[in-house]
Design an enzyme around this catalytic site. Structure first.
Site, PDB file in Angstrom:
ATOM      1  N   ASP A  39       0.840  -1.197   0.000  1.00 62.16           N
ATOM      2  CA  ASP A  39       0.000   0.000   0.000  1.00 62.16           C
ATOM      3  C   ASP A  39       0.880   1.255   0.000  1.00 62.16           C
ATOM      4  OD1 ASP A  39      -2.100   1.812   0.313  1.00 62.16           O
ATOM      5  OD2 ASP A  39      -3.139   0.564   1.769  1.00 62.16           O
ATOM      6  N   ASP A  40       0.782   2.042  -1.057  1.00 60.04           N
ATOM      7  CA  ASP A  40       1.457   3.340  -1.141  1.00 60.04           C
ATOM      8  C   ASP A  40       2.985   3.230  -1.212  1.00 60.04           C
ATOM      9  OD1 ASP A  40      -1.097   4.315  -0.940  1.00 60.04           O
ATOM     10  OD2 ASP A  40      -0.807   5.386   0.934  1.00 60.04           O
ATOM     11  N   CYS A  77      -5.805   3.883  -4.230  1.00 59.53           N
ATOM     12  CA  CYS A  77      -5.914   2.470  -3.897  1.00 59.53           C
ATOM     13  C   CYS A  77      -7.099   1.722  -4.498  1.00 59.53           C
ATOM     14  CB  CYS A  77      -5.863   2.293  -2.393  1.00 59.53           C
ATOM     15  SG  CYS A  77      -6.755   3.526  -1.452  1.00 59.53           S
ATOM     16  N   ARG A  81      -7.321  -1.569  -7.001  1.00 57.99           N
ATOM     17  CA  ARG A  81      -7.794  -2.855  -6.489  1.00 57.99           C
ATOM     18  C   ARG A  81      -8.953  -3.388  -7.321  1.00 57.99           C
ATOM     19  NH1 ARG A  81      -5.569  -3.306  -1.104  1.00 57.99           N
ATOM     20  NH2 ARG A  81      -4.155  -1.520  -0.928  1.00 57.99           N
ATOM     21  N   LYS A 139      -6.516  -5.357   3.418  1.00 62.07           N
ATOM     22  CA  LYS A 139      -7.311  -4.251   2.891  1.00 62.07           C
ATOM     23  C   LYS A 139      -8.113  -4.669   1.658  1.00 62.07           C
ATOM     24  CE  LYS A 139      -6.622   0.444   1.068  1.00 62.07           C
ATOM     25  NZ  LYS A 139      -5.655   1.559   0.998  1.00 62.07           N
ATOM     26  N   HIS A 141     -11.337  -2.395   0.587  1.00 57.14           N
ATOM     27  CA  HIS A 141     -11.651  -1.031   0.127  1.00 57.14           C
ATOM     28  C   HIS A 141     -12.443  -1.009  -1.174  1.00 57.14           C
ATOM     29  CE1 HIS A 141     -10.120   3.409  -0.238  1.00 57.14           C
ATOM     30  NE2 HIS A 141     -11.270   3.316   0.423  1.00 57.14           N
ATOM     31  N   HIS A 230       0.582   2.610   4.295  1.00 60.84           N
ATOM     32  CA  HIS A 230      -0.438   3.649   4.302  1.00 60.84           C
ATOM     33  C   HIS A 230      -0.368   4.442   5.612  1.00 60.84           C
ATOM     34  CE1 HIS A 230      -4.447   5.498   4.078  1.00 60.84           C
ATOM     35  NE2 HIS A 230      -4.470   5.164   2.799  1.00 60.84           N
ATOM     36  N   ASP A 335      -0.195  -0.601  -4.839  1.00 61.36           N
ATOM     37  CA  ASP A 335      -1.465  -0.147  -5.412  1.00 61.36           C
ATOM     38  C   ASP A 335      -1.374   1.237  -6.043  1.00 61.36           C
ATOM     39  OD1 ASP A 335      -1.242   1.283  -3.043  1.00 61.36           O
ATOM     40  OD2 ASP A 335      -3.256   0.832  -2.329  1.00 61.36           O
ATOM     41  N   ASN A 336      -0.347   2.004  -5.717  1.00 62.44           N
ATOM     42  CA  ASN A 336      -0.113   3.326  -6.327  1.00 62.44           C
ATOM     43  C   ASN A 336       1.240   3.807  -5.838  1.00 62.44           C
ATOM     44  OD1 ASN A 336      -2.706   3.938  -4.146  1.00 62.44           O
ATOM     45  ND2 ASN A 336      -0.709   4.781  -3.630  1.00 62.44           N
ATOM     46  N   LYS A 390       1.231   9.619  -5.302  1.00 62.15           N
ATOM     47  CA  LYS A 390      -0.122   9.094  -5.211  1.00 62.15           C
ATOM     48  C   LYS A 390      -1.129  10.211  -5.517  1.00 62.15           C
ATOM     49  CE  LYS A 390      -3.286   7.213  -1.681  1.00 62.15           C
ATOM     50  NZ  LYS A 390      -3.389   6.730  -0.292  1.00 62.15           N
TER      51      LYS A 390
END
Length: 603
Positions: A39-40, A77, A81, A139, A141, A230, A335-336, A390
């Protein structure tokens, strides 16, 4: 070389098939699939992509597999996803925008449901239909209602967080955005341990799921979705201490180190320009206390990354112990790009609120009870040598580290780099093909669904082809008004404020991944043609124009006020009524202000 035609595709797939592993050709054993979603994480956060953060287990996967150095996702995110789960562009999957950043005017419009809609099917649904066990931890989301949680979308078992992030040590939300956490297990509210660490909990749960169904003999899909790194950035004391002093030289030095290392590791071209983002600031002009604070936050970020890598290693060790490692396809990606937003740099009200809700002292950074963020300066190093973060449509927001490995398959040349363009919508189709499953192309279980749009990446795994995307076929993308049109080596891009000035620019992202040389004037015909391609994409996918003056950071703030603060104030009647009126006035004032002309920094 671009692979075309069914013959060469079948040749590549034969090399990668389970039969290659020595199974009987008549009934080859399907591979397990493990998706490791960070994540991130920025492009060069992973050691194998040039980072100094200790990621030995991810690097070991890179040594066994292929690093994709031109792999793209969405700028935040849940749209990523959605595409990773379905192979369908985010606007058609229901995530034209996220709940946290969507303007009220768009909510509920086609493609803007803010959850995975019923017009798409997931990779889990397709694999389960042919006998796979399907598990998810971490996660999600992509929805929080019973019919939008993982167990309603093809997963046998799932421990899932429905929100963008949460505390890593206890069952507590990001209090600036959410009132409570939304962790569920198998569609019901989850009971988390009183104390835990998120990456450990997520891997513990996945190991439990895998072991629970091991006796069936069926292959499994394991979707492992970390909330590292994150906000809030948090790690154990020992992991933070391991990086004490490492970042005292600041982000400019680190950015240059990362650029050189990325070139040396073959994931960036020699001579890639060293771009500087005007949001990162001058390290030398910070006070000693400010430098201590920023270096400490980055140490926590690095510690969090190392902790996640350690848990990946624990999962891999378990798969080796149960004899599942060799016949498992591993995918690692983010994810980014890196997150530049820092709650302590978002205005007086947010800073005051963070100080009321968390211990924001320098010694507490990254520890329980803190709300630590990497910040724009070190985020610019995390994405080095790219531009943007991001939320943006620049390469630093969209280009992420991606690794595919199949340890027991000799057709994959370990340690190699695939430099051709690839996209997150390619991933579900590729995994289905490698598993010997025919991907859906418009229908599933007797109903019409959105067809998958990806391209099979398996020829890039074997080196049969350097690229699989046609140079003549455009691929569009949009999120929060930041938009892209990819076509061959070229990228048409615009970013709205505060990330850009809303103007289109053209880059060759193969030779200029840092987006340093705008080609819109020197290649006017291509520039115009790609704008027409983007307009066609936007029309076909019902992309909505953003409200005048929209910015994603402002919208996050306004949505949080509307959904979180106002209900809290109303509960304080009658004093709260006056505060509600004041809050409504603040929202109105912010909206009016953002419509007024303001100076915009050019990216």
């Amino acid at each position: 070389m671009i692979l075309k035609g069914p013959t060469t595709l079948l040749t590549a797939l034969a090399l990668l098939s389970p039969a290659t592993l020595g199974a009987q050709a008549a009934q080859p054993k399907r591979p397990n699939i493990v998706i490791l979603l960070a994540d991130d994480w920025g492009f060069s956060d992973v050691g194998a992509f040039g980072g100094e953060i200790a990621t030995p287990n991810i690097d070991a996967l890179a040594a066994k597999g292929v690093r994709f150095s031109n792999f793209h996702v969405a700028g935040s995110c849940s749209p990523t996803r959605a595409m990773l789960q379905t192979g369908v562009i985010n606007h058609r999957a229901g995530l034209g925008n996220m709940p946290e950043t969507i303007p009220p005017e768009h909510l509920g419009k086609p493609g803007y449901e803010t959850h995975l809609n019923n017009r798409v099917v997931t990779i889990a649904q397709q694999l389960r239909a042919v006998g796979y066990r399907t598990y998810l931890s971490g996660k999600w989301h992509l929805g929080h209602t019973p019919n939008t949680l993982p167990t309603a979308r093809g997963y046998d078992h799932a421990l899932a967080l429905a929100q963008s992030g949460a505390d890593n040590f206890e069952d507590k939300p990001n209090l600036l955005i959410y009132d409570k956490t939304e962790w569920t297990e198998d569609g019901k509210p989850a009971k988390l341990p009183k104390r835990f660490y998120s990456s450990t909990l997520i891997v513990d749960k996945m190991i439990g799921y895998i072991d629970r169904g091991k006796a069936s003999g069926k292959p499994f899909l394991a979707s492992v979705n970390f909330i590292a790194n994150h906000i809030p950035v948090q790690a154990r004391d020992a992991d933070i201490a391991a990086y004490a002093g490492r970042y005292n030289a600041g982000w400019t030095v680190l950015r240059n180190e990362r650029r050189a290392a990325a070139i040396a590791k073959g994931v960036m071209p020699v001579g890639v320009p060293a771009v500087t983002m005007n949001t990162s600031g001058d390290w030398s002009k910070l006070s000693a206390q400010q430098q201590r604070q920023r270096a400490g936050a980055m140490a926590a970020y690095a510690g969090m990354g190392t902790a996640m890598d350690r848990e990946i290693g624990r999962l891999i060790a378990h798969l080796k112990a149960i004899g599942a490692y060799d016949n498992t396809i591993f995918v690692f990606l983010s994810d980014n790009g890196a997150e530049a937003t820092d709650p302590m740099n978002m205005g007086a009200f947010t800073r005051w609120n963070a100080n009321q809700l968390y211990d924001q002292s320098i010694p507490q950074q990254g520890r329980p009870g803190s709300l630590t963020a990497q910040g724009a300066g070190f985020a610019s190093a995390s994405v080095s040598p790219l531009r943007g973060y991001k939320f943006t449509a620049s390469e630093g927001g969209l280009r992420v580290p991606m690794i595919m490995a199949w340890p027991g398959n000799p057709a994959i040349k370990g340690g190699s780099v695939a430099a051709g363009f690839a996209h997150v919508t390619d991933m579900p189709l590729t995994l289905l093909m490698l598993a010997g499953v025919t991907p859906q192309q418009g229908s599933f279980s007797g109903r019409r669904v959105e067809p998958m749009i990806g391209v099979d990446l398996s020829p890039m795994l074997t080196g049969v082809a350097s690229s699989v995307h046609s140079p003549d076929k455009p691929l569009g993308y949009e999120l929060s008004g930041n938009a892209v049109l990819f076509k061959g080596d070229y990228k048409l891009v615009k970013n709205l404020p505060p990330y850009g000035d809303g103007r289109w620019r053209l880059y060759n992202i193969t030779t200029d991944p840092g987006e340093a040389h705008n080609l819109s004037s020197s290649e006017p015909a291509r520039f115009a043609a790609m704008q027409k391609d983007y307009a066609a994409f936007a029309k076909a996918n019902k992309v909505l124009p953003m409200p005048e003056g929209y910015t994603a950071p402002d919208q996050i703030f306004e949505n949080a006020l509307r959904t979180l603060l106002i209900p809290r104030l109303l509960a304080m009647w009658p004093v709260g009524a006056a505060l509600v009126m004041a809050t409504a006035a603040l929202i109105w004032w912010r909206r009016r202000r953002r419509r007024l002309p303001q100076g915009i920094a050019t990216p």
